[in-house]
Design a protein around this motif. Structure first.
Motif, PDB file in Angstrom:
ATOM      1  N   THR A 159       0.864  -1.179   0.000  1.00 21.31           N
ATOM      2  CA  THR A 159       0.000   0.000   0.000  1.00 21.31           C
ATOM      3  C   THR A 159       0.896   1.224   0.000  1.00 21.31           C
ATOM      4  N   VAL A 160       0.700   2.095  -0.994  1.00 26.19           N
ATOM      5  CA  VAL A 160       1.520   3.297  -1.127  1.00 26.19           C
ATOM      6  C   VAL A 160       0.631   4.527  -1.109  1.00 26.19           C
ATOM      7  N   THR A 161       1.241   5.672  -0.825  1.00 25.50           N
ATOM      8  CA  THR A 161       0.536   6.941  -0.815  1.00 25.50           C
ATOM      9  C   THR A 161       0.864   7.701  -2.094  1.00 25.50           C
ATOM     10  N   VAL A 162      -0.170   8.173  -2.783  1.00 22.21           N
ATOM     11  CA  VAL A 162       0.000   8.946  -4.002  1.00 22.21           C
ATOM     12  C   VAL A 162      -0.421  10.374  -3.694  1.00 22.21           C
ATOM     13  N   ARG A 178      -5.115  16.086  -0.512  1.00 19.53           N
ATOM     14  CA  ARG A 178      -5.690  15.220  -1.538  1.00 19.53           C
ATOM     15  C   ARG A 178      -4.875  13.945  -1.748  1.00 19.53           C
ATOM     16  N   THR A 179      -4.143  13.525  -0.750  1.00 13.10           N
ATOM     17  CA  THR A 179      -3.377  12.291  -0.879  1.00 13.10           C
ATOM     18  C   THR A 179      -4.317  11.105  -0.798  1.00 13.10           C
ATOM     19  N   ARG A 180      -3.961  10.042  -1.501  1.00  7.09           N
ATOM     20  CA  ARG A 180      -4.758   8.819  -1.430  1.00  7.09           C
ATOM     21  C   ARG A 180      -3.830   7.628  -1.290  1.00  7.09           C
ATOM     22  N   ARG A 181      -4.368   6.592  -0.741  1.00  6.14           N
ATOM     23  CA  ARG A 181      -3.612   5.358  -0.574  1.00  6.14           C
ATOM     24  C   ARG A 181      -4.135   4.345  -1.572  1.00  6.14           C
TER      25      ARG A 181
END
Length: 111
Positions: free
Chosen positions: A19-22, A98-101
């Motif tokens: 799982t990464v953060t974009v 506005r970061t998403r995983r």
């Protein structure tokens, strides 16, 4: 014809699901270049607007318009770059909400 040997197939080593953060971030180089360009434009406008034909009270020298442009450009370019960097940092701070995983599949092969 001679037969070619089969190419070696890559050896599968491992497969990880992570799982990464974009997040979105501004390109600082573009902001700094735009700030420098705007600083040059402001220096050009100030050079035309300021009448520098008289003798300087501090140095007792008459400066040409090109010299006045150079002096004002030194100050305005630095100020433009600093303001552009601050704007880029504010944009980054605003966009950080506005970061998403996301889940990614990371496969590793040995060649």
């Amino acid at each position: 014809m001679a037969q070619q040997p089969d190419p070696e197939r890559p050896v599968y080593i491992r497969d990880d699901i992570e799982t990464v953060t974009v997040r979105r971030a501004p390109k600082y180089g573009v902001f700094l270049a735009a700030g420098a360009f705007l600083g040059i434009l402001v220096a050009l406008i100030l050079t035309v607007a300021i009448d520098g034909s008289g003798v300087s009270p501090y140095t007792q020298v008459v400066y040409s318009e090109l010299q006045v442009f150079g002096f004002t450009a030194l100050i305005c370019v630095i100020a433009g770059i600093a303001l552009a960097a601050i704007v880029a940092l504010v944009f980054e701070r605003v966009l950080s909400g506005r970061t998403r995983r996301v889940t990614v599949d990371h496969e590793q092969y040995e060649v």
